[in-house]
Design an enzyme around this catalytic site. Structure first.
Site, PDB file in Angstrom:
ATOM      1  N   GLY A 101       0.839  -1.185   0.000  1.00  0.00           N
ATOM      2  CA  GLY A 101       0.000   0.000   0.000  1.00  0.00           C
ATOM      3  C   GLY A 101       0.877   1.239   0.000  1.00  0.00           C
ATOM      4  N   GLN A 106       3.622   9.936   0.678  1.00  0.00           N
ATOM      5  CA  GLN A 106       4.857   9.180   0.875  1.00  0.00           C
ATOM      6  C   GLN A 106       5.818   9.306  -0.296  1.00  0.00           C
ATOM      7  OE1 GLN A 106       2.781   5.429   2.420  1.00  0.00           O
ATOM      8  NE2 GLN A 106       4.728   5.437   3.518  1.00  0.00           N
ATOM      9  N   CYS A 152       6.480   0.188   8.310  1.00  0.00           N
ATOM     10  CA  CYS A 152       6.266   1.227   7.294  1.00  0.00           C
ATOM     11  C   CYS A 152       7.611   1.630   6.718  1.00  0.00           C
ATOM     12  CB  CYS A 152       5.580   2.428   7.947  1.00  0.00           C
ATOM     13  SG  CYS A 152       5.304   3.846   6.867  1.00  0.00           S
ATOM     14  N   LEU A 153       7.683   1.744   5.389  1.00  0.00           N
ATOM     15  CA  LEU A 153       8.939   2.164   4.767  1.00  0.00           C
ATOM     16  C   LEU A 153       9.306   3.597   5.106  1.00  0.00           C
ATOM     17  CD1 LEU A 153       9.090   0.599   1.205  1.00  0.00           C
ATOM     18  CD2 LEU A 153      10.297  -0.072   3.274  1.00  0.00           C
ATOM     19  N   HIS A 194      -3.991   2.072   7.709  1.00  0.00           N
ATOM     20  CA  HIS A 194      -2.617   2.581   7.688  1.00  0.00           C
ATOM     21  C   HIS A 194      -2.469   3.712   6.668  1.00  0.00           C
ATOM     22  CE1 HIS A 194       1.818   1.830   8.281  1.00  0.00           C
ATOM     23  NE2 HIS A 194       1.846   2.483   7.125  1.00  0.00           N
ATOM     24  N   GLU A 195      -2.967   3.495   5.449  1.00  0.00           N
ATOM     25  CA  GLU A 195      -2.808   4.508   4.405  1.00  0.00           C
ATOM     26  C   GLU A 195      -3.663   5.744   4.683  1.00  0.00           C
ATOM     27  OE1 GLU A 195      -0.345   3.977   2.733  1.00  0.00           O
ATOM     28  OE2 GLU A 195      -0.170   1.828   3.004  1.00  0.00           O
ATOM     29  N   HIS A 198      -1.849   7.916   7.040  1.00  0.00           N
ATOM     30  CA  HIS A 198      -0.833   8.721   6.351  1.00  0.00           C
ATOM     31  C   HIS A 198      -1.450   9.992   5.767  1.00  0.00           C
ATOM     32  CE1 HIS A 198       2.952   6.668   6.548  1.00  0.00           C
ATOM     33  NE2 HIS A 198       2.466   5.534   6.049  1.00  0.00           N
TER      34      HIS A 198
END
Length: 205
Positions: A101, A106, A152-153, A194-195, A198
């Site tokens: 995702g 990001q 998370c990256l 999660h997204e 963000h």
């Protein structure tokens, strides 16, 4: 970006219901994104991806501390070619980063868009995008909380065991502006939360 964890869910009380798309099915803009070769270099912990054909361009992932990740993103108002290209670039960036995702901020774009290619509770991979996503409140009587390892990256080297709802429902639009509602379970529900976090300028940590 949400990275798929390896730890199995500790609790699952509901029967998996998979994913439903209402109004329209989420678009699949990278149908021609084909990986021709995949070589892992164990010594450097790197992955090289050789692409035969793709429409999107991969962009660098932004990290925690970057201002674009710490403020709510703006609503999308123009559903034209630039948005379609952004979505393709987001898919390319997500695949290059080995994610399931990705939120637009990001890769430095402060707009309310996320993409996903993520398994649901039935371990069936689901692919799509949501523009201007809004999470629908789901009563706990319909969706138990599930603890799972999450990373998370944009937060290098840190993971956390986090409780998320087993079921998530997201309303928004596709890249043409057509209203959609997407329902996901298990890992996919976690990805949706999660997204969306963000896009609201929040992290899981």
């Amino acid at each position: 970006h949400y990275r798929h964890g390896t730890q199995a869910p500790l609790v699952r009380r509901l029967r998996p219901r998979g994913i439903r798309h209402r109004a329209v099915e989420a678009a699949k803009p990278l149908a021609s994104y084909r990986i021709s070769s995949l070589n892992r270099k164990r010594d450097h912990q790197r992955m090289e991806i050789f692409v035969l054909d793709k429409h999107g361009a991969a962009h660098p992932i932004r990290y925690v501390g970057d201002p674009v990740l710490h403020h709510p993103c703006a609503e999308v108002t123009d559903f034209g070619d630039e948005l379609a290209q952004l979505i393709e670039d987001m898919f390319a960036s997500m695949y290059a980063a080995e994610g399931v995702g990705l939120a637009a901020n990001q890769i430095g774009i402060p707009l309310r868009v996320f993409v996903y290619d993520c398994p649901d509770a039935d371990e069936e991979k689901q692919l799509g995008h949501v523009v201007n996503p809004v999470l629908v409140d789901v009563p706990l009587t319909e969706s138990e909380l599930v603890e799972h390892d999450e990373g998370c990256l944009s937060v290098l080297g840190q993971r956390a065991n986090l409780a998320r709802p087993f079921l998530a429902v997201v309303r928004g639009a596709d890249k043409t502006g057509t209203p959609i509602e997407v329902e996901g379970t298990g890992m996919l529900a976690r990805c949706f939360h999660h997204e969306t976090d963000h896009l609201n300028g929040r992290f899981y940590i």
